[in-house]
Design an enzyme around this catalytic site. Structure first.
Site, PDB file in Angstrom:
ATOM      1  N   GLY A   1       1.003  -1.254   0.048  1.00 35.63           N
ATOM      2  CA  GLY A   1      -0.042   0.073   0.084  1.00 35.63           C
ATOM      3  C   GLY A   1       0.715   1.435   0.120  1.00 35.63           C
TER       4      GLY A   1
ATOM      5  N   TYR B   1     -12.517   2.134  14.481  1.00 35.81           N
ATOM      6  CA  TYR B   1     -11.441   2.488  13.535  1.00 35.81           C
ATOM      7  C   TYR B   1     -11.527   4.268  13.233  1.00 35.81           C
ATOM      8  CZ  TYR B   1      -8.769   3.432   9.106  1.00 35.81           C
ATOM      9  OH  TYR B   1      -8.000   4.014   8.167  1.00 35.81           O
TER      10      TYR B   1
HETATM   11  P1  NDP Z   1      -2.063  -1.836   3.592  1.00 34.97           P
HETATM   12  O1  NDP Z   1      -2.940  -2.921   4.166  1.00 34.97           O
HETATM   13  O2  NDP Z   1      -1.700  -1.904   2.116  1.00 34.97           O
HETATM   14  O3  NDP Z   1      -0.641  -1.539   4.323  1.00 34.97           O
HETATM   15  C1  NDP Z   1      -0.822  -1.546   5.880  1.00 34.97           C
HETATM   16  C2  NDP Z   1       0.622  -1.496   6.366  1.00 34.97           C
HETATM   17  O4  NDP Z   1       0.747  -1.588   7.512  1.00 34.97           O
HETATM   18  C3  NDP Z   1       1.443  -2.797   5.926  1.00 34.97           C
HETATM   19  O5  NDP Z   1       2.427  -2.843   5.312  1.00 34.97           O
HETATM   20  C4  NDP Z   1       1.334  -3.901   7.227  1.00 34.97           C
HETATM   21  O6  NDP Z   1       2.667  -4.539   6.929  1.00 34.97           O
HETATM   22  C5  NDP Z   1       1.471  -2.684   8.143  1.00 34.97           C
HETATM   23  N1  NDP Z   1       0.888  -3.260   9.479  1.00 34.97           N
HETATM   24  C6  NDP Z   1      -0.237  -3.447   9.964  1.00 34.97           C
HETATM   25  N2  NDP Z   1      -0.198  -3.828  11.060  1.00 34.97           N
HETATM   26  C7  NDP Z   1       1.057  -3.858  11.624  1.00 34.97           C
HETATM   27  C8  NDP Z   1       1.866  -4.202  12.845  1.00 34.97           C
HETATM   28  N3  NDP Z   1       0.790  -4.563  13.922  1.00 34.97           N
HETATM   29  N4  NDP Z   1       2.936  -4.085  12.817  1.00 34.97           N
HETATM   30  C9  NDP Z   1       3.805  -3.488  11.848  1.00 34.97           C
HETATM   31  N5  NDP Z   1       3.149  -3.198  10.610  1.00 34.97           N
HETATM   32  C10 NDP Z   1       1.826  -3.305  10.528  1.00 34.97           C
HETATM   33  O7  NDP Z   1      -3.173  -0.668   3.972  1.00 34.97           O
HETATM   34  P2  NDP Z   1      -2.901   0.951   3.431  1.00 34.97           P
HETATM   35  O8  NDP Z   1      -1.503   1.344   2.755  1.00 34.97           O
HETATM   36  O9  NDP Z   1      -4.054   1.367   2.935  1.00 34.97           O
HETATM   37  O10 NDP Z   1      -2.747   1.601   5.053  1.00 34.97           O
HETATM   38  C11 NDP Z   1      -1.698   2.524   5.316  1.00 34.97           C
HETATM   39  C12 NDP Z   1      -2.158   3.287   6.397  1.00 34.97           C
HETATM   40  O11 NDP Z   1      -3.030   4.212   5.722  1.00 34.97           O
HETATM   41  C13 NDP Z   1      -2.866   2.759   7.448  1.00 34.97           C
HETATM   42  O12 NDP Z   1      -2.629   3.579   8.747  1.00 34.97           O
HETATM   43  C14 NDP Z   1      -4.367   2.979   7.209  1.00 34.97           C
HETATM   44  O13 NDP Z   1      -5.340   3.207   8.107  1.00 34.97           O
HETATM   45  C15 NDP Z   1      -4.228   4.484   6.460  1.00 34.97           C
HETATM   46  N6  NDP Z   1      -5.444   4.779   5.382  1.00 34.97           N
HETATM   47  C16 NDP Z   1      -5.945   3.861   4.406  1.00 34.97           C
HETATM   48  C17 NDP Z   1      -6.822   4.149   3.538  1.00 34.97           C
HETATM   49  C18 NDP Z   1      -7.172   3.246   2.365  1.00 34.97           C
HETATM   50  O14 NDP Z   1      -8.241   3.534   2.062  1.00 34.97           O
HETATM   51  N7  NDP Z   1      -6.207   2.356   1.920  1.00 34.97           N
HETATM   52  C19 NDP Z   1      -7.323   5.632   3.379  1.00 34.97           C
HETATM   53  C20 NDP Z   1      -6.649   6.455   4.673  1.00 34.97           C
HETATM   54  C21 NDP Z   1      -5.850   5.887   5.485  1.00 34.97           C
HETATM   55  P3  NDP Z   1       2.705  -6.161   7.715  1.00 34.97           P
HETATM   56  O15 NDP Z   1       1.501  -6.769   7.438  1.00 34.97           O
HETATM   57  O16 NDP Z   1       3.809  -6.574   6.857  1.00 34.97           O
HETATM   58  O17 NDP Z   1       2.922  -6.090   9.087  1.00 34.97           O
HETATM   59  C1  8X3 Z   2      -9.495   4.490   5.321  1.00 36.54           C
HETATM   60  C2  8X3 Z   2     -10.579   5.221   4.406  1.00 36.54           C
HETATM   61  O1  8X3 Z   2     -13.137   5.649   4.392  1.00 36.54           O
HETATM   62  O2  8X3 Z   2     -12.372   3.419   4.984  1.00 36.54           O
HETATM   63  O3  8X3 Z   2      -8.903   5.209   6.358  1.00 36.54           O
HETATM   64  O4  8X3 Z   2     -12.169   5.064   6.613  1.00 36.54           O
HETATM   65  S1  8X3 Z   2     -12.246   4.844   5.099  1.00 36.54           S
END
Ligand code: NDP
Ligand code: 8X3
Length: 257
Positions: free
Chosen positions: A13, A153
């Site tokens: 991501g 969340y």
């Molecule tokens: P992904 O699931 O693609 O990536 C999440 C990342 O977080 C992975 O690299 C995972 O690595 C890591 N991670 C999760 N839990 C842990 C843990 N306990 N320890 C270490 N690493 C962890 O999701 P996104 O790229 O979308 O998410 C990234 C951020 O963006 C998050 O904070 C999410 O809440 C936020 N976000 C996402 C949005 C969306 O719509 N996608 C919108 C707004 C915000 P691994 O599993 O290898 O540990």
């Molecule tokens: C991730 C976006 O809209 O699912 O933070 O909360 S939403």
């Protein structure tokens, strides 16, 4: 001087794309996450493609002992940290408050809130000692407005928004920048994790909205990190064109063109 960026949750991501963007630009990139195989693949891919050094640190942000050991280890490999991107995070489940799974709640609070704090606690002293640095906290539109069934969340992301403001106040004297980037819906592994591996359900979230791509957030992060030294973007919310807020979005096909 070669610059160093530390990105939590860089195995997929946003984090993975941010790692690539900064690697392309010659940074020493420290990528972290729990999936060791992915960390190794990213190191080999980025070092093969760009003039950069990639350091991998495998740890769970929920484990404060492991966080401290990992950052201590990083400090033996780099003598400064320019940027910390607090990105690791997740949603688990999507249930009304009376039906929520308390294990999901623990997982989100421990990762998105406590994990972010544990990492910041280890990195901030490095930056205060340097008297420079930039902490970029990945929040969400869910940091600004709740949506149905998003309860816990959203609460964790509201907390990230509060910490973003608080860190900026606490670190002001040291010239450390603190930026909150708050994306709307983006196609990553986020929904696959939220819906516990249900690929069909995850894909449907983004099917008709032309969502944000991880590369978009990498470009925005790069922009925020490259402002003149006297400027700091405090808070930035970004959505795709079909999303107006946490609760208002339309299908791309319904957009008047
Ligand atoms: P992904 O699931 O693609 O990536 C999440 C990342 O977080 C992975 O690299 C995972 O690595 C890591 N991670 C999760 N839990 C842990 C843990 N306990 N320890 C270490 N690493 C962890 O999701 P996104 O790229 O979308 O998410 C990234 C951020 O963006 C998050 O904070 C999410 O809440 C936020 N976000 C996402 C949005 C969306 O719509 N996608 C919108 C707004 C915000 P691994 O599993 O290898 O540990
Ligand atoms: C991730 C976006 O809209 O699912 O933070 O909360 S939403």
């Amino acid at each position: 001087m070669n610059k160093t960026i530390l990105i939590t949750g860089a195995t997929s991501g946003f984090g993975k794309s941010i790692a690539e963007k900064f690697a392309q630009n010659g940074y020493t990139v420290c990528v972290t996450g729990r999936r060791t195989d992915r960390l190794a693949a990213i190191k080999s891919e980025l070092e093969g493609a760009y003039p950069c050094k990639v350091i991998t640190l495998e740890f769970d942000v929920r484990d404060k002992v492991a966080v401290k050991e990992a950052i201590d280890q990083l400090k033996t490999q780099v003598d400064h940290i320019d940027i910390l991107v607090n990105n690791a995070g997740l949603a688990s489940g999507l249930s009304s408050i009376e039906d929520g799974d308390t294990d999901d709640w623990d997982l989100m609070i421990d990762t998105n809130l406590k994990g972010l704090l544990y990492v910041t606690r280890q990195v901030a002293p490095v930056m205060t000692k340097q008297a420079y640095g930039h902490i970029i906290n990945i929040g969400s539109t869910a940091s600004k407005m709740v949506y149905k069934n998003g309860n816990v969340y959203c609460a964790t992301k509201f907390a990230v928004d509060a910490l973003n403001q608080a860190m900026r106040v606490d670190l002001l004297n040291y010239g450390i920048k603190v930026t909150g980037i708050n994306p709307g819906m983006a196609e990553t592994e986020f929904s696959l994790v939220r819906f516990k591996g249900d690929e069909e359900r995850a894909k449907n979230v983004y099917a008709e909205i032309n969502p944000i791509k991880p590369e978009d957030i990498a470009d925005i992060t790069w922009y925020c990190a490259n402002l003149p030294p006297h400027l700091c973007i405090n808070d930035l919310t970004v959505t795709c064109l079909t999303q107006a807020s946490s609760v208002y979005s339309i299908k791309e096909a319904d957009r008047i063109k």
